[in-house]
Design a protein around this motif. Structure first.
Motif, PDB file in Angstrom:
ATOM      1  N   ASP A  78       4.587  12.097  47.001  1.00 42.08           N
ATOM      2  CA  ASP A  78       4.231  11.450  45.736  1.00 42.08           C
ATOM      3  C   ASP A  78       5.480  10.777  45.178  1.00 42.08           C
ATOM      4  OD1 ASP A  78       3.522  10.672  43.191  1.00 42.08           O
ATOM      5  OD2 ASP A  78       2.314  12.451  42.790  1.00 42.08           O
ATOM      6  N   LYS A  80       5.968   9.302  42.497  1.00 41.26           N
ATOM      7  CA  LYS A  80       6.055   9.285  41.037  1.00 41.26           C
ATOM      8  C   LYS A  80       6.685  10.545  40.459  1.00 41.26           C
ATOM      9  CE  LYS A  80       1.638   8.366  40.440  1.00 41.26           C
ATOM     10  NZ  LYS A  80       0.350   8.010  39.824  1.00 41.26           N
ATOM     11  N   LYS A 118      10.816  -2.760  40.445  1.00 44.92           N
ATOM     12  CA  LYS A 118       9.649  -2.255  39.734  1.00 44.92           C
ATOM     13  C   LYS A 118       9.177  -3.401  38.851  1.00 44.92           C
ATOM     14  CE  LYS A 118      11.756   2.336  39.724  1.00 44.92           C
ATOM     15  NZ  LYS A 118      12.128   3.528  38.928  1.00 44.92           N
ATOM     16  N   TYR A 150       3.373  -0.703  46.281  1.00 47.05           N
ATOM     17  CA  TYR A 150       2.860   0.482  45.593  1.00 47.05           C
ATOM     18  C   TYR A 150       2.469   0.079  44.176  1.00 47.05           C
ATOM     19  CZ  TYR A 150       2.720   5.174  43.604  1.00 47.05           C
ATOM     20  OH  TYR A 150       2.323   6.324  42.963  1.00 47.05           O
ATOM     21  N   ILE A 152       1.020   0.787  40.381  1.00 49.04           N
ATOM     22  CA  ILE A 152       0.831   1.771  39.326  1.00 49.04           C
ATOM     23  C   ILE A 152      -0.025   1.144  38.232  1.00 49.04           C
ATOM     24  CG2 ILE A 152       1.965   3.149  37.541  1.00 49.04           C
ATOM     25  CD1 ILE A 152       4.427   3.258  39.330  1.00 49.04           C
ATOM     26  N   TRP A 196       5.822   7.887  35.598  1.00 47.94           N
ATOM     27  CA  TRP A 196       5.420   7.375  36.910  1.00 47.94           C
ATOM     28  C   TRP A 196       6.344   6.236  37.331  1.00 47.94           C
ATOM     29  CZ3 TRP A 196      -0.413   6.551  35.375  1.00 47.94           C
ATOM     30  CH2 TRP A 196      -1.026   7.803  35.229  1.00 47.94           C
ATOM     31  N   VAL A 197       6.571   5.307  36.405  1.00 49.72           N
ATOM     32  CA  VAL A 197       7.396   4.133  36.712  1.00 49.72           C
ATOM     33  C   VAL A 197       8.839   4.555  36.967  1.00 49.72           C
ATOM     34  CG1 VAL A 197       8.210   1.893  35.889  1.00 49.72           C
ATOM     35  CG2 VAL A 197       5.888   2.663  35.321  1.00 49.72           C
ATOM     36  N   SER A 199      10.029   7.335  38.147  1.00 55.50           N
ATOM     37  CA  SER A 199      10.224   8.057  39.407  1.00 55.50           C
ATOM     38  C   SER A 199       9.887   7.225  40.640  1.00 55.50           C
ATOM     39  CB  SER A 199       9.354   9.323  39.410  1.00 55.50           C
ATOM     40  OG  SER A 199       9.724  10.193  38.354  1.00 55.50           O
ATOM     41  N   ALA A 200       9.129   6.160  40.469  1.00 58.63           N
ATOM     42  CA  ALA A 200       8.705   5.349  41.615  1.00 58.63           C
ATOM     43  C   ALA A 200       9.919   4.730  42.300  1.00 58.63           C
ATOM     44  CB  ALA A 200       7.740   4.259  41.166  1.00 58.63           C
ATOM     45  N   ASN A 205       7.397  -1.884  44.004  1.00 55.48           N
ATOM     46  CA  ASN A 205       6.507  -1.246  43.048  1.00 55.48           C
ATOM     47  C   ASN A 205       5.970  -2.288  42.067  1.00 55.48           C
ATOM     48  OD1 ASN A 205       7.383   1.778  43.668  1.00 55.48           O
ATOM     49  ND2 ASN A 205       9.251   0.571  43.462  1.00 55.48           N
ATOM     50  N   ILE A 207       3.577  -2.804  38.623  1.00 51.97           N
ATOM     51  CA  ILE A 207       3.022  -2.051  37.501  1.00 51.97           C
ATOM     52  C   ILE A 207       2.120  -2.952  36.670  1.00 51.97           C
ATOM     53  CG2 ILE A 207       3.556  -0.690  35.449  1.00 51.97           C
ATOM     54  CD1 ILE A 207       6.340  -1.209  37.899  1.00 51.97           C
TER      55      ILE A 207
END
Length: 305
Positions: A78, A80, A118, A150, A152, A196-197, A199-200, A205, A207
């Motif tokens: 995971d 996140k 991100k 990925y 989110i 979540w953001v 830790s991604a 990524n 979002i």
């Protein structure tokens, strides 16, 4: 060429999408590969199997069905959660007291010690952000050698990653499910999504956030690195530019969502991608649009930089 890649590296099963295809074909290819690995003895069982990589929900069920009886416990990566810089897995299957359901397992395999992009897709409501997000995801997947994007969903509007493809097949059912899944945009949700953001740390990524320059979005977006502004109203673009800049985000694209347009227009590709994308409607596959493909190239470039 298979539509789904599966390989074993030590006690980690590496999985990921390959050639784009519908979910039924992906499941068939994943099943064939797992059967091959089991028959050859490559997947022979043991104490713990960790699974690392993106998978659709049907593929997750398939993998669990095929390997859960071979291993005492199975844990899923995971991105996140966990300590920055290291991969963290959550135990999801256990036949032994040695591993508890929900137990966190941190591996010695470090994630890349760099801040991976991100990218927030932001802008006013009803601009087509969720439609762009799905088309962008498919366009990135179609670029050879690109990392898997990925996604989110940092907005509790009920319109998750599943929505676009579902709307293409059954618009009424998709809208019904969206309404059932919708929740309130609270401060608690914003803090959770921000985590979540934060830790991604996958290579790319994306979002998806709500359509207001609100305090909740401020909490979420300040954890990102870049921004794509999509707006169906040109006069609202400066507000979002100022909002992103106040959070220290580098704006890599400013796109006008032209609902009545008949074609995409790319005005400039660097230093900021600007122009318009036409007719972002729910249920439409927009991955082949010129602006969407150009934006996909920009994001893949960020991941490689």
């Amino acid at each position: 060429m298979s539509t789904y890649n599966i390989s074993l590296e030590g006690d980690i099963l590496k999985v990921g999408f390959a050639k784009p295809a519908h979910g039924d074909q992906i499941v068939k290819d994943a099943a064939a590969r797992l059967d091959e690995m089991i028959a050859s003895g490559e997947l022979s069982g043991g104490k713990l199997l960790m699974i690392d990589g993106p998978a659709s929900l049907p593929v997750c069920y398939l993998i669990a069905h095929k390997v859960s009886e071979l291993y005492s416990a199975i844990a899923i990566f995971d991105p996140k959660i966990g300590r920055k810089g290291y991969k963290t897995f959550i135990t999801a299957v256990s036949h032994t007291p040695a591993y508890k359901i929900g137990e966190i397992i941190e591996t010695n395999e470090p994630q890349k010690d760099k801040i991976n992009p991100k990218v927030v897709i932001c802008g006013p409501r009803k601009s087509g952000k969720s439609c762009l997000r799905e088309g962008l995801k498919q366009a990135v997947i179609g670029i050879e050698g690109a990392p898997y994007p990925y996604v989110i969903t940092a907005c509790p509007d009920g319109e998750g990653a599943w929505f676009s493809e579902a709307a293409q097949r059954d618009p009424e059912l998709a809208m019904q499910l969206k309404e059932e899944y919708k929740a309130k945009f609270t401060d608690e949700f914003a803090k959770l999504a921000a985590g979540w953001v934060r830790s991604a740390n996958t290579p790319l990524n994306i979002i998806d956030v709500g359509g207001k320059t609100s305090e909740q979005n401020r909490v979420i977006m300040r954890e990102a690195t870049h921004a794509v502004i999509l707006s169906g109203e040109k006069e609202k673009i400066p507000e979002w530019q100022e909002f992103c800049e106040s959070l220290g985000l580098k704006v890599v694209a400013i796109i006008y969502s032209d609902i009545d347009g008949e074609r995409d227009v790319i005005e400039e590709e660097a230093p900021v991608l600007t122009g318009s994308v036409h007719c972002l409607e729910r249920g439409e596959d927009v991955s082949g649009r010129e602006m969407v493909k150009a934006l996909a190239r920009v994001l893949v470039g960020l991941s490689r930089g």
